[in-house]
Structures are given as C-alpha cells and as structure tokens.
Write a protein that holds these residues in place. Structure first.
Motif, PDB file in Angstrom:
ATOM      1  N   ASP A 142      72.626 -43.044 114.978  1.00 45.29           N
ATOM      2  CA  ASP A 142      72.289 -41.731 115.527  1.00 45.29           C
ATOM      3  C   ASP A 142      73.569 -41.124 116.078  1.00 45.29           C
ATOM      4  O   ASP A 142      74.227 -41.711 116.932  1.00 45.29           O
ATOM      5  CB  ASP A 142      71.251 -41.860 116.661  1.00 45.29           C
ATOM      6  CG  ASP A 142      69.878 -42.176 116.129  1.00 45.29           C
ATOM      7  OD1 ASP A 142      69.539 -41.663 115.044  1.00 45.29           O
ATOM      8  OD2 ASP A 142      69.145 -42.936 116.786  1.00 45.29           O
ATOM      9  N   CYS A 143      73.925 -39.960 115.579  1.00 41.55           N
ATOM     10  CA  CYS A 143      75.184 -39.335 115.978  1.00 41.55           C
ATOM     11  C   CYS A 143      74.912 -38.034 116.703  1.00 41.55           C
ATOM     12  O   CYS A 143      74.153 -37.191 116.209  1.00 41.55           O
ATOM     13  CB  CYS A 143      76.038 -39.043 114.744  1.00 41.55           C
ATOM     14  SG  CYS A 143      76.416 -40.510 113.790  1.00 41.55           S
ATOM     15  N   PRO A 144      75.546 -37.838 117.863  1.00 40.92           N
ATOM     16  CA  PRO A 144      75.372 -36.563 118.580  1.00 40.92           C
ATOM     17  C   PRO A 144      76.103 -35.449 117.841  1.00 40.92           C
ATOM     18  O   PRO A 144      77.291 -35.549 117.575  1.00 40.92           O
ATOM     19  CB  PRO A 144      75.996 -36.843 119.946  1.00 40.92           C
ATOM     20  CG  PRO A 144      76.937 -37.972 119.719  1.00 40.92           C
ATOM     21  CD  PRO A 144      76.413 -38.768 118.567  1.00 40.92           C
ATOM     22  N   LEU A 145      75.396 -34.398 117.492  1.00 42.95           N
ATOM     23  CA  LEU A 145      75.985 -33.332 116.688  1.00 42.95           C
ATOM     24  C   LEU A 145      77.011 -32.505 117.433  1.00 42.95           C
ATOM     25  O   LEU A 145      77.914 -31.947 116.837  1.00 42.95           O
ATOM     26  CB  LEU A 145      74.885 -32.421 116.139  1.00 42.95           C
ATOM     27  CG  LEU A 145      74.080 -33.029 114.999  1.00 42.95           C
ATOM     28  CD1 LEU A 145      73.031 -32.052 114.523  1.00 42.95           C
ATOM     29  CD2 LEU A 145      74.976 -33.401 113.845  1.00 42.95           C
ATOM     30  N   ASP A 146      76.890 -32.421 118.755  1.00 37.42           N
ATOM     31  CA  ASP A 146      77.861 -31.605 119.472  1.00 37.42           C
ATOM     32  C   ASP A 146      79.241 -32.257 119.502  1.00 37.42           C
ATOM     33  O   ASP A 146      80.211 -31.631 119.875  1.00 37.42           O
ATOM     34  CB  ASP A 146      77.375 -31.294 120.886  1.00 37.42           C
ATOM     35  CG  ASP A 146      77.083 -32.546 121.699  1.00 37.42           C
ATOM     36  OD1 ASP A 146      76.882 -33.614 121.087  1.00 37.42           O
ATOM     37  OD2 ASP A 146      77.052 -32.437 122.932  1.00 37.42           O
ATOM     38  N   GLU A 147      79.346 -33.513 119.086  1.00 38.45           N
ATOM     39  CA  GLU A 147      80.632 -34.211 119.092  1.00 38.45           C
ATOM     40  C   GLU A 147      81.009 -34.763 117.724  1.00 38.45           C
ATOM     41  O   GLU A 147      81.990 -35.461 117.600  1.00 38.45           O
ATOM     42  CB  GLU A 147      80.572 -35.388 120.078  1.00 38.45           C
ATOM     43  CG  GLU A 147      80.292 -34.980 121.500  1.00 38.45           C
ATOM     44  CD  GLU A 147      80.092 -36.188 122.405  1.00 38.45           C
ATOM     45  OE1 GLU A 147      80.509 -37.286 122.037  1.00 38.45           O
ATOM     46  OE2 GLU A 147      79.508 -36.007 123.470  1.00 38.45           O
ATOM     47  N   THR A 196      70.015 -32.028 118.189  1.00 35.98           N
ATOM     48  CA  THR A 196      70.720 -32.861 119.155  1.00 35.98           C
ATOM     49  C   THR A 196      71.407 -34.041 118.472  1.00 35.98           C
ATOM     50  O   THR A 196      72.559 -34.330 118.738  1.00 35.98           O
ATOM     51  CB  THR A 196      69.749 -33.390 120.220  1.00 35.98           C
ATOM     52  OG1 THR A 196      68.992 -32.289 120.720  1.00 35.98           O
ATOM     53  CG2 THR A 196      70.495 -34.019 121.363  1.00 35.98           C
ATOM     54  N   PHE A 197      70.675 -34.728 117.584  1.00 34.93           N
ATOM     55  CA  PHE A 197      71.211 -35.890 116.899  1.00 34.93           C
ATOM     56  C   PHE A 197      70.925 -35.793 115.399  1.00 34.93           C
ATOM     57  O   PHE A 197      69.994 -35.128 114.976  1.00 34.93           O
ATOM     58  CB  PHE A 197      70.554 -37.183 117.417  1.00 34.93           C
ATOM     59  CG  PHE A 197      71.026 -37.580 118.780  1.00 34.93           C
ATOM     60  CD1 PHE A 197      72.110 -38.410 118.934  1.00 34.93           C
ATOM     61  CD2 PHE A 197      70.373 -37.112 119.920  1.00 34.93           C
ATOM     62  CE1 PHE A 197      72.547 -38.775 120.197  1.00 34.93           C
ATOM     63  CE2 PHE A 197      70.804 -37.474 121.181  1.00 34.93           C
ATOM     64  CZ  PHE A 197      71.892 -38.307 121.319  1.00 34.93           C
ATOM     65  N   THR A 198      71.758 -36.457 114.631  1.00 31.95           N
ATOM     66  CA  THR A 198      71.487 -36.639 113.206  1.00 31.95           C
ATOM     67  C   THR A 198      71.702 -38.102 112.873  1.00 31.95           C
ATOM     68  O   THR A 198      72.454 -38.796 113.553  1.00 31.95           O
ATOM     69  CB  THR A 198      72.361 -35.734 112.328  1.00 31.95           C
ATOM     70  OG1 THR A 198      71.877 -35.791 110.988  1.00 31.95           O
ATOM     71  CG2 THR A 198      73.817 -36.170 112.335  1.00 31.95           C
ATOM     72  N   LYS A 241      75.976 -27.342 115.738  1.00 33.77           N
ATOM     73  CA  LYS A 241      74.890 -27.889 116.547  1.00 33.77           C
ATOM     74  C   LYS A 241      73.588 -27.181 116.203  1.00 33.77           C
ATOM     75  O   LYS A 241      73.297 -26.100 116.680  1.00 33.77           O
ATOM     76  CB  LYS A 241      75.213 -27.733 118.030  1.00 33.77           C
ATOM     77  CG  LYS A 241      74.230 -28.446 118.913  1.00 33.77           C
ATOM     78  CD  LYS A 241      74.682 -28.434 120.353  1.00 33.77           C
ATOM     79  CE  LYS A 241      73.674 -29.173 121.206  1.00 33.77           C
ATOM     80  NZ  LYS A 241      74.056 -29.237 122.585  1.00 33.77           N
TER      81      LYS A 241
END
Length: 197
Positions: free
Chosen positions: A86-91, A78-80, A75
């Motif tokens: 758009d993908c949430p990096l924490d998941e 927040t997003f990439t 992380k």
C-alpha cells in the motif's frame, strides 16, 4: 532547447547504430544494400526501408537516448496498491530505467545481442516494455519526424559513401547508454569522385 535535444538524441542514436553495425558486418551489409537499392523520392518511399527501420529500433532498444524517467502520482485517493504494498499517493514517486526495461530477458531473448531480426511482423513488445520515445502524456511528439530524419540521413550517407570503422575504436557496452568515451570514429569514403563537385 527542444530542437537541440532532439538533434542531439538523433545524432546519438545514429552513432550508436554505427557502433552496433561495426560489431555486426553482415547486418551492416544487409542494411546498406537496402538503402542503396531503394529510391527515395517522397516520405512515403521511406516505408520501404523495412530492414533499416528494424536496425534503428534495435539500436534504440539497446542504447536508449534517455536513461531514466520519473513519474509522480496525482493525489486522487489516499493509497494505491502496487504489488503487495500500500503506497501513499501524496508521496509516491516512481523511478524507472528505459535501459533496464529494454534488457529484460523475459521479453527480449539474448537482450545484449544486436539482432534486428527480432522485430518481425509477428513480434509486438508488451505495452511500456519498449519506450525509446516514451509514451502516454509524456511521449515524444516528434517521434515520427525523428524516424524520418534518421532514415533520410542513413539513405544519403549510404548512397554516397562507403563506411569504414576505425579499427582502434572500441565498443564498451557500459557506455552504450551514455556516450562512447572517444566518440564513434567512421571513415567516410565517397563512392563517386564527383560527389564534391
């Protein structure tokens, strides 16, 4: 554990190479001639085994030792954006298949054909399109040792034995990335009567 896994993978790769050679006797003949005519005294001499290396590279392309990989993103934002998403990096966890990457027809013409000649001096696969030893931080530290060991093993076998393949043995491409159901049966006949003296 790491030593066991590396030896297991080496044996698997050589077994798969033998299965591919069974299907391609002309390729087998060229490789055996090179191995028998090349005197190996030092590790540097192994560099002269150009065709043998092409055969090993092609066998590892068609039947990689590892089937799939997983990468988790740290992380740092927040997003990439991946493509249009758009993908949430924490998941975000990405799963990939070495086998599928190695069979991409846009990179590998006739991908299901065992063709060592595709590895010409001019051909360089794009980054991450060919990863038999993986790459980056997770790359195999022993990849050079693995290539040395496979070449030495092939050199010793081909200089001292004639290989015959069990005619009843069948090759199932579906199991190329796993294991052959009944193993790879090879009859090794000593070239010299004095081999076992």
């Amino acid at each position: 554990m790491a030593v066991y896994l590396s030896m297991d993978n080496l044996v698997k790769q050589l077994s798969m190479l033998f299965m591919f050679l069974k299907q391609e006797p002309v390729v087998q003949g060229k490789m055996v001639i090179e191995l028998r005519e090349t005197e190996i005294q030092t590790v540097d001499d192994l560099q002269r085994l150009v065709y043998t290396e092409k055969c090993l590279l092609e066998a590892m392309r068609m039947a990689p030792a590892l089937l799939r990989g997983t990468r988790r993103f740290k992380k740092t934002a927040t997003f990439t954006k991946i493509g249009k998403y758009d993908c949430p990096l924490d998941e975000l966890t990405i799963h990939f298949s070495e086998y599928v990457m190695h069979m991409d027809p846009t990179i590998w013409p006739e991908p299901k054909k065992f063709n060592p000649d595709r590895w010409s001096d001019e051909f360089k696969p794009p980054p991450f399109a060919y990863i038999p030893f993986w790459t980056g931080q997770r790359g195999c530290l022993g990849k050079h040792l693995a290539m040395i060991l496979m070449k030495i093993t092939l050199s010793v076998l081909c200089k001292n034995f004639d290989m015959e393949f069990d005619e009843k043995a069948t090759f199932d491409q579906q199991f190329a990335v796993k294991r052959q159901k009944n193993g790879v049966n090879i009859i090794m006949k000593p070239i010299s009567q004095h081999f076992f003296d």
